[in-house]
Write a protein that holds these residues in place. Structure first.
Motif, PDB file in Angstrom:
ATOM      1  N   SER B 154       0.825  -1.204   0.000  1.00  0.00           N
ATOM      2  CA  SER B 154       0.000   0.000   0.000  1.00  0.00           C
ATOM      3  C   SER B 154       0.857   1.251   0.000  1.00  0.00           C
ATOM      4  N   GLY B 157       1.975   1.721  -3.448  1.00  0.00           N
ATOM      5  CA  GLY B 157       0.860   2.233  -4.238  1.00  0.00           C
ATOM      6  C   GLY B 157       0.651   3.712  -3.986  1.00  0.00           C
ATOM      7  N   LEU B 158       0.721   4.083  -2.713  1.00  0.00           N
ATOM      8  CA  LEU B 158       0.518   5.482  -2.345  1.00  0.00           C
ATOM      9  C   LEU B 158       1.602   6.351  -2.969  1.00  0.00           C
ATOM     10  N   TYR B 159       2.832   5.827  -2.949  1.00  0.00           N
ATOM     11  CA  TYR B 159       3.954   6.586  -3.504  1.00  0.00           C
ATOM     12  C   TYR B 159       3.751   6.818  -4.997  1.00  0.00           C
ATOM     13  N   ILE B 160       3.356   5.744  -5.701  1.00  0.00           N
ATOM     14  CA  ILE B 160       3.141   5.892  -7.143  1.00  0.00           C
ATOM     15  C   ILE B 160       2.006   6.863  -7.409  1.00  0.00           C
ATOM     16  N   LEU B 161       0.953   6.755  -6.601  1.00  0.00           N
ATOM     17  CA  LEU B 161      -0.194   7.644  -6.781  1.00  0.00           C
ATOM     18  C   LEU B 161       0.226   9.097  -6.606  1.00  0.00           C
ATOM     19  N   LEU B 162       1.053   9.343  -5.586  1.00  0.00           N
ATOM     20  CA  LEU B 162       1.450  10.723  -5.305  1.00  0.00           C
ATOM     21  C   LEU B 162       2.423  11.262  -6.341  1.00  0.00           C
ATOM     22  N   ARG B 164       3.209   9.853  -9.588  1.00  0.00           N
ATOM     23  CA  ARG B 164       3.081   9.596 -11.015  1.00  0.00           C
ATOM     24  C   ARG B 164       1.755  10.055 -11.612  1.00  0.00           C
ATOM     25  N   THR B 165       0.741  10.301 -10.803  1.00  0.00           N
ATOM     26  CA  THR B 165      -0.557  10.622 -11.398  1.00  0.00           C
ATOM     27  C   THR B 165      -0.838  12.115 -11.305  1.00  0.00           C
ATOM     28  N   PHE B 167      -3.623  13.334 -10.218  1.00  0.00           N
ATOM     29  CA  PHE B 167      -4.248  13.579  -8.917  1.00  0.00           C
ATOM     30  C   PHE B 167      -3.188  13.737  -7.830  1.00  0.00           C
ATOM     31  N   GLY B 168      -2.152  12.897  -7.912  1.00  0.00           N
ATOM     32  CA  GLY B 168      -1.079  12.977  -6.922  1.00  0.00           C
ATOM     33  C   GLY B 168      -0.391  14.328  -6.978  1.00  0.00           C
ATOM     34  N   LEU B 198      -7.894   9.081   1.466  1.00  0.00           N
ATOM     35  CA  LEU B 198      -6.727   8.218   1.307  1.00  0.00           C
ATOM     36  C   LEU B 198      -6.094   7.924   2.657  1.00  0.00           C
TER      37      LEU B 198
END
Lengths: 371, 294
Positions: B154, B157-162, B164-165, B167-168, B198
Motif C-alpha cells: 500500500s 501504491g501510495l507513492y506511485i499515486l502521489l 506519477r498521477t 491527482f497525486g 486516502l
C-alpha cells in the motif's frame, strides 16, 4: 497627569456600567453564598461527595484555563500534572513522612519545576506539537507509573492516610474538603482575574489572537507562554494533590488518563474559555451530568459516547462556550450599536465634546484642590 | 545476546516499522492537506481491525477479504469527514479545534466498539496463525510477513499515486501551497477531501494487518496513537518520506530495546525520541518550511 482617554466617560455608559457592576457583585455574592451553604443544604453525604468531585473538577478546569484560555493552546494532557501532583503528595507522605498539606504544596512546586523542560520542548513550535507532547506525556507517565511498581505502587495503586484524624467522620471529611477545594478555587479565580487585567495577560491574549503579530509587536511570546504554562501546571498539581488527599487512593489508570485531561478541556470549552467563570460553569454541568450518568447506567461505555458526542457538538457549534452565548443573548435586548464598532464616529465626537466640557471643569477643580 | 536473537528482533523491527510507516503516511496526508492532527486515526485502525475480525467470525472467510469493503468504506468516511466536519471549523483555530473534534470521534468509536463488541479481548484464529518461517536461525511468524507485505504494497501504491498521477500532483500541490494550487486551477476542496479519504484508507489496511496477528480491544488505540504521533513529529510534520524513515528507525529501535528492557519500557523510546527531537530540531528531521510553523 491623566491622559485624555481616561477622562472620556459618557454618562449613559457610566450608568450601564454601574448597573452591570452591581449585578456582578450581587452575582458573586450569590455564588459565594451558594458555595458556602451547599454542605448544609446537601441532603446526604453522597450528594456532598458529588459536590467535592465537582469542586475538584472546577479547580482542575480553571487551572487548565490559564493555558487554554489565555494563549489558546489546547492541552489534552493536563491529567499528567494533576496525576503527578497527586502522586507527588502521596509519595512524599508515605515515603518521606511529610506533613500532608506541606506535601501537597511541595508536590505542586516539584511539578512546576518538571513543567519547565516540558514547556520548553512543546512551546518552541506552534500548536500541533504542543498537543502531541501533551498527549504523549500522559501516555509515558501512565507507562512509568504502572511499570515502576517498587516505587509508585504500580498497577495496584497507592493508598494515602487521611490528613485529618480518624475521629473525623466521612461527612465531616467531605465538608472540610469541599471548603478547601472552594478556597483553592477562589485563589485560582483571583489569579486568573489579576492576570486577565495585567499587561502579561494582554500579551497572552495577543498570542491567542495572532502569535505572529504579537511577536512583531514585541511581546516575548515564548517566555510568556512558558510562564503561564508553568503557573497552570502548578495549580493543576495542587488540585490533583488535594483530590488525592480527599480520595485517599490513587490508581495510575485513572490518574494518568487522557479522559481526565479531556474533561478539563470539555468543561472549559463548554463554559467558555475566555470567561473567568466559564470553566466553573462547565465543571458544574459536566460534573453533574457525569455523576448522573454513572448513577444511572453504571460504568459502561455509554459515558465515552456521551462525552465524545458532547465534545463534538461544543467544538462544532459553540466553540466560544455558554457564557459568551448568553452574553450575546443579553446584549440583543440592549440598545443596539449602530456599527460594528463599539461606538460610532459621531458618538465618539459627541463624547469628546462632552468630556471636554465636564473633564475641563473637573481638571480645573483638581487644580483648585491642589492649590 | 545471541546473534539469532538480534537478527530476529531486527527483522521484527523492520516488519513493525512497515506498519508504522503506512499509518504515519496516513497521518501525514491529513496534516498535509488540512493541517489537522488526526487523533482518531488509531481509533479507525482499531475499528478496521474489529470489522475484519467480525467479517471472519460471520463468514469464516479470510480477514484480508474484508479489505474489499473496508477500504472503500473508510475512503468514503474520510471524504465525508473532511467535507462535513473539518471544513466547518474556523480557519483561525483549525489546528486546535480539529484536534478536539478528532479526539471526540476517537472517543465515539471506542465507546461504540465497547458497546457493540464489549471490552473482551478478541483474536482471529487462522489456519496459518501458528506458521513460522526459519530465516538464518530467526523464526518469523507468517502473519507478520503478510501484514508487512500489505503495508509495503500500500505504501508503494501510495507513492506511485502521489508521484506519477495527475491527482497525486494536485494533492502535493495542495499540501505545499493551497492558494497557489487554487490559482493554477486545482479544486483544492475536493483534493483535500480525497486526501483525507486516502489517509483513512491507510487505517483500513493497517487495521486488517493488525487484526491478523494481534489481540484487539476497544481501548487499544491509545497504545497506537502515542507512537504514531511521535513518528510524525520526529519525521517532520507533513513529510511522507520523513514519516516513513522515522517509522522504520523508531520501529527498529523499539524492537531492539525490547531485548534488554522488556516491552513496557521499550515503548518509552518513542516518547524520548519525541522530546529529544523537539529540543534539538523542533521542525523534525525531514520537515521543511511547512513543519516549522506548527
Amino acid at each position: 497627569m491623566p491622559s485624555d482617554s481616561d477622562l472620556v466617560t459618557v454618562p449613559a455608559r457610566a450608568r450601564t456600567s454601574t448597573t452591570t457592576r452591581v449585578a456582578k457583585v450581587l452575582g458573586l455574592l450569590v455564588l459565594a453564598g451558594l458555595v458556602i451553604s451547599f454542605p448544609s443544604l446537601a441532603p446526604d453525604s453522597f450528594i456532598l461527595s458529588v459536590g467535592v468531585v465537582i469542586a475538584s473538577y472546577a479547580v482542575l478546569a480553571t487551572s487548565w484555563n490559564f493555558v487554554g484560555g489565555f494563549t489558546g493552546y489546547i492541552s489534552l494532557g493536563h491529567a499528567a500534572y494533576s496525576g503527578l501532583g497527586g502522586y507527588g503528595t502521596a509519595l512524599l507522605i508515605t515515603r518521606a513522612d511529610v506533613n500532608p498539606w506541606l506535601a501537597m504544596v511541595a508536590a505542586g512546586v516539584l511539578v512546576a519545576a518538571f513543567a519547565v523542560p516540558v514547556g520548553i520542548a512543546s512551546l518552541r513550535v506552534r500548536g500541533a506539537s504542543f498537543v502531541i507532547v501533551s498527549i504523549a506525556l500522559v501516555l509515558i507517565l501512565l507507562l512509568v507509573f504502572q511499570s515502576w511498581g517498587s516505587f509508585t505502587g504500580g498497577s495496584n495503586g497507592i493508598r494515602l492516610p487521611r490528613p485529618f484524624g480518624d475521629d473525623v467522620l466521612r461527612p465531616e471529611q467531605h465538608e472540610r474538603f469541599f471548603y478547601l477545594h472552594a478556597a483553592l478555587l477562589a485563589v485560582l479565580l483571583l489569579c486568573w482575574w489579576a492576570i486577565d487585567r495585567s499587561r502579561f495577560g494582554m500579551g497572552l491574549k495577543a498570542i491567542r489572537e495572532d502569535e505572529d503579530k504579537a511577536q512583531s509587536l514585541g511581546v516575548p511570546t515564548f517566555t510568556y507562554k512558558l510562564v503561564v504554562f508553568v503557573i497552570s501546571a502548578f495549580f493543576t498539581a495542587l488540585g490533583g494533590g488535594m483530590y488525592a488527599l480527599w480520595f485517599g487512593f490513587l490508581d495510575p489508570i485513572f490518574q494518568f488518563s487522557i479522559l481526565v485531561g479531556s474533561y478539563m478541556v470539555l468543561m472549559s470549552l463548554l463554559g467558555g474559555i475566555r470567561s473567568l467563570f466559564g470553566p466553573l460553569l462547565g465543571a458544574v454541568i459536566v460534573g453533574y451530568a457525569m455523576e448522573f450518568f454513572k448513577a444511572q447506567y453504571g460504568d459502561t461505555q455509554a459515558h465515552l459516547i456521551a462525552m465524545g458526542a458532547l465534545l463534538a457538538i461544543v467544538v462544532l457549534f459553540m466553540p466560544d462556550g455558554i457564557i459568551p452565548a448568553l452574553r450575546g443573548l443579553v446584549n440583543r435586548f440592549r440598545p443596539q450599536a449602530a456599527s460594528i464598532r463599539e461606538v460610532s464616529a459621531a458618538e465618539l465626537a459627541e463624547q469628546r465634546r462632552a468630556a471636554e466640557d465636564t473633564g475641563g471643569s473637573e481638571r480645573g477643580e483638581k487644580e483648585e484642590v491642589r492649590r | 545476546m545471541t546473534g539469532s536473537l538480534l537478527l530476529q528482533s531486527l527483522v521484527l523491527g523492520v516488519l513493525l516499522g512497515g506498519l508504522y510507516a503506512l499509518l504515519a503516511a496516513g497521518l501525514t496526508l491529513y496534516f498535509g492537506v488540512m493541517r489537522v492532527v488526526m487523533i482518531a486515526h488509531s481509533a479507525f485502525l482499531i475499528l478496521a481491525a474489529y470489522l475484519a475480525w467480525f467479517f471472519t467470525r460471520q463468514t469464516g472467510l479470510d480477514p484480508m477479504l474484508s479489505l474489499l469493503f473496508t477500504v472503500p468504506l473508510f475512503f468514503g468516511i474520510g471524504v465525508l469527514m473532511q467535507r462535513l466536519l473539518i471544513s466547518r471549523l474556523r480557519p483561525a483555530t483549525l489546528t486546535m479545534m480539529s484536534v478536539l473534534l478528532t479526539f471526540s470521534i476517537a472517543l465515539l468509536i471506542e465507546g461504540v466498539l465497547g458497546f457493540a463488541f464489549t471490552g473482551t479481548h478478541r483474536r482471529i484464529r487462522l489456519p496459518y496463525s501458528g506458521a513460522h518461517l526459519e530465516f538464518f536461525g530467526a523464526s518469523i511468524a507468517v502473519v507478520k510477513l503478510i501484514a508487512f507485505g500489505l503495508a509495503a504494497l500500500s505504501l508503494a501504491g501510495l507513492y506511485i499515486l502521489l508521484k506519477r498521477t495527475r491527482f497525486g500532483q494536485a494533492l502535493r500541490a495542495t499540501m505545499q501551497h493551497r492558494e497557489a494550487a487554487q490559482l493554477v486551477g486545482i479544486n483544492t476542496d475536493r483534493v483535500a477531501g480525497f486526501g483525507f479519504g486516502l489517509g483513512l484508507a491507510t487505517a483500513a489496511i493497517g487495521g486488517t494487518a493488525l487484526a491478523l496477528d494481534s489481540t484487539i480491544y476497544p481501548s487499544l488505540h491509545w497504545h497506537w496513537i502515542g507512537p504514531l504521533m511521535a513518528i510524525i513529529v520526529v519525521g517532520g510534520l507533513g513529510s511522507v518520506p520523513g514519516a516513513a524513515i522515522a517509522a522504520m528507525a523508531l520501529g527498529l529501535g523499539q524492537s531492539l530495546l525490547q531485548i534488554p528492557l522488556g516491552t513496557t519500557w521499550a515503548q518509552t523510546f518513542f516518547y524520548l525520541a519525541l522530546f529529544a527531537t523537539l529540543m534539538l530540531r523542533p521542525q523534525g528531521f525531514f520537515g521543511g518550511r511547512l513543519a516549522q510553523r506548527f
